[in-house]
Design a protein around this motif. Sequence first.
Motif, PDB file in Angstrom:
ATOM      1  N   ALA A 240       0.977  -1.410  -0.016  1.00 23.02           N
ATOM      2  CA  ALA A 240      -0.052  -0.015   0.001  1.00 23.02           C
ATOM      3  C   ALA A 240       0.743   1.104   0.061  1.00 23.02           C
ATOM      4  O   ALA A 240       0.527   2.313  -0.597  1.00 23.02           O
ATOM      5  N   TRP A 241       2.076   1.154   0.734  1.00 21.37           N
ATOM      6  CA  TRP A 241       3.104   2.272   0.796  1.00 21.37           C
ATOM      7  C   TRP A 241       3.482   2.791  -0.445  1.00 21.37           C
ATOM      8  O   TRP A 241       3.475   3.723  -1.002  1.00 21.37           O
ATOM      9  N   VAL A 242       4.036   1.699  -1.306  1.00 27.18           N
ATOM     10  CA  VAL A 242       4.381   1.816  -2.678  1.00 27.18           C
ATOM     11  C   VAL A 242       3.381   2.191  -3.724  1.00 27.18           C
ATOM     12  O   VAL A 242       4.008   2.995  -4.420  1.00 27.18           O
ATOM     13  N   GLU A 243       2.459   1.713  -3.277  1.00 26.58           N
ATOM     14  CA  GLU A 243       1.388   2.237  -4.449  1.00 26.58           C
ATOM     15  C   GLU A 243       1.009   3.819  -4.463  1.00 26.58           C
ATOM     16  O   GLU A 243       0.813   4.571  -5.215  1.00 26.58           O
ATOM     17  N   ALA A 244       0.970   3.989  -2.947  1.00 25.36           N
ATOM     18  CA  ALA A 244       0.753   5.648  -2.558  1.00 25.36           C
ATOM     19  C   ALA A 244       2.271   6.447  -3.274  1.00 25.36           C
ATOM     20  O   ALA A 244       1.806   7.596  -3.649  1.00 25.36           O
ATOM     21  N   LYS A 245       3.173   5.839  -3.055  1.00 23.83           N
ATOM     22  CA  LYS A 245       4.534   6.687  -3.136  1.00 23.83           C
ATOM     23  C   LYS A 245       4.520   7.083  -4.655  1.00 23.83           C
ATOM     24  O   LYS A 245       5.048   8.013  -5.263  1.00 23.83           O
ATOM     25  N   THR A 246       4.070   6.015  -5.418  1.00 29.97           N
ATOM     26  CA  THR A 246       4.179   6.125  -6.878  1.00 29.97           C
ATOM     27  C   THR A 246       2.898   6.539  -7.662  1.00 29.97           C
ATOM     28  O   THR A 246       2.602   6.565  -8.865  1.00 29.97           O
ATOM     29  N   ALA A 247       1.831   6.768  -6.710  1.00 30.92           N
ATOM     30  CA  ALA A 247       0.580   7.004  -7.572  1.00 30.92           C
ATOM     31  C   ALA A 247       0.696   7.964  -8.508  1.00 30.92           C
ATOM     32  O   ALA A 247      -0.328   8.180  -9.278  1.00 30.92           O
ATOM     33  N   HIS A 248       1.298   8.945  -8.423  1.00 28.17           N
ATOM     34  CA  HIS A 248       1.192  10.150  -9.349  1.00 28.17           C
ATOM     35  C   HIS A 248       2.309  10.006 -10.472  1.00 28.17           C
ATOM     36  O   HIS A 248       2.207  10.810 -11.193  1.00 28.17           O
ATOM     37  N   SER A 249       2.749   8.814 -10.653  1.00 28.13           N
ATOM     38  CA  SER A 249       3.535   8.675 -11.881  1.00 28.13           C
ATOM     39  C   SER A 249       2.846   7.805 -12.908  1.00 28.13           C
ATOM     40  O   SER A 249       1.969   7.284 -12.638  1.00 28.13           O
ATOM     41  N   GLY A 250       3.124   8.083 -14.211  1.00 27.46           N
ATOM     42  CA  GLY A 250       2.365   7.703 -15.264  1.00 27.46           C
ATOM     43  C   GLY A 250       3.077   7.203 -16.523  1.00 27.46           C
ATOM     44  O   GLY A 250       2.625   6.939 -17.622  1.00 27.46           O
ATOM     45  N   ARG A 251       4.353   7.163 -16.449  1.00 31.63           N
ATOM     46  CA  ARG A 251       5.414   6.973 -17.436  1.00 31.63           C
ATOM     47  C   ARG A 251       5.469   5.617 -18.039  1.00 31.63           C
ATOM     48  O   ARG A 251       5.190   5.085 -19.102  1.00 31.63           O
ATOM     49  N   LEU A 252       5.397   4.727 -17.107  1.00 30.51           N
ATOM     50  CA  LEU A 252       4.932   3.313 -17.096  1.00 30.51           C
ATOM     51  C   LEU A 252       4.298   2.581 -16.061  1.00 30.51           C
ATOM     52  O   LEU A 252       4.250   2.993 -14.875  1.00 30.51           O
TER      53      LEU A 252
END
Length: 243
Positions: free
Chosen positions: A119-131
């Motif tokens: 859940a932590w890493v999903e939240a940490k990277t939630a705003h990325s969208g390149r891949l």
Amino acid sequence: MAAEDIPPPPAPLHVAIIMDGNGRWATSRGWPRLVGHRRGAERVRSIVEACPALGITHLTLYAFSTENWKRSTEEVIGLMTIFSAYIRSEAKRLSAEGVRLRFIGDRTRLDHKLQRLMAWVEAKTAHSGRLHLTVAINYGGRNEIVRAARRLACEAAEGRLDPARIDDAAFAAALDTCDLPDPDLVIRTSGETRISNYLLWQSAYAEYEFTPTLWPDFTPEELAAIVRKFAHRERRFGGVVSA
Ligand code: IPE
Ligand code: IPE
Ligand code: MG
């Protein structure tokens, strides 16, 4: 150039991989299976890094199936430890590289510490969208379909959903993959030619590629060759291609 002459952007390319062959890679060298799993996890980084240049916008990796609990306790615990270590060591790099990491599968059976890390890493990277990187852990296509059916049945029983409104789109929206496009290409390493309960609903019109390469030996170059080959396939989706 007139607006109508501008070609549409290429469709998102979703590649799903069944990362198989770690055990054989290790045992053929006389090493414990877990060494193969560690090498397999290390292999993920270079494959993830290769995706954007190949036009791949979504990469979905099969890491642990609902059937993999049948393996020895040592192997299962070793795999779970590898998943935690992967999240811890890659989180910063993934977020810096614009990779959004998410998980599919029934996580309720996983260790609570691992669930929190996910859940932590999903939240940490939630705003990325390149891949969009999705890792399937305790994932099984049948289990996913059953959980979706149960959810829809509960909503219907509670009077919040009219059963007549359950169509393909509504069903797809109840799956773990609700935010993802269907895979265009499914690759399985290690020479096995089966799908082992992977993305059963989503792969209805996927192209398949089976390679004898064991996952720890799978390279970005081989991925590039498979993607090039895929580009020449004629996908019909049940229709007829005009001459
Ligand atoms: C794939 O490698 C990884 C998982 C299923 C967790 P395997 O462990 O299945 O490797 P082989 O098929 O035994 O060689
Ligand atoms: C499929 O590989 C699951 C993953 C790669 C995580 P398996 O090795 O578990 O599949 P089977 O048992 O050969 O069908
Ligand atoms: Mg296997």
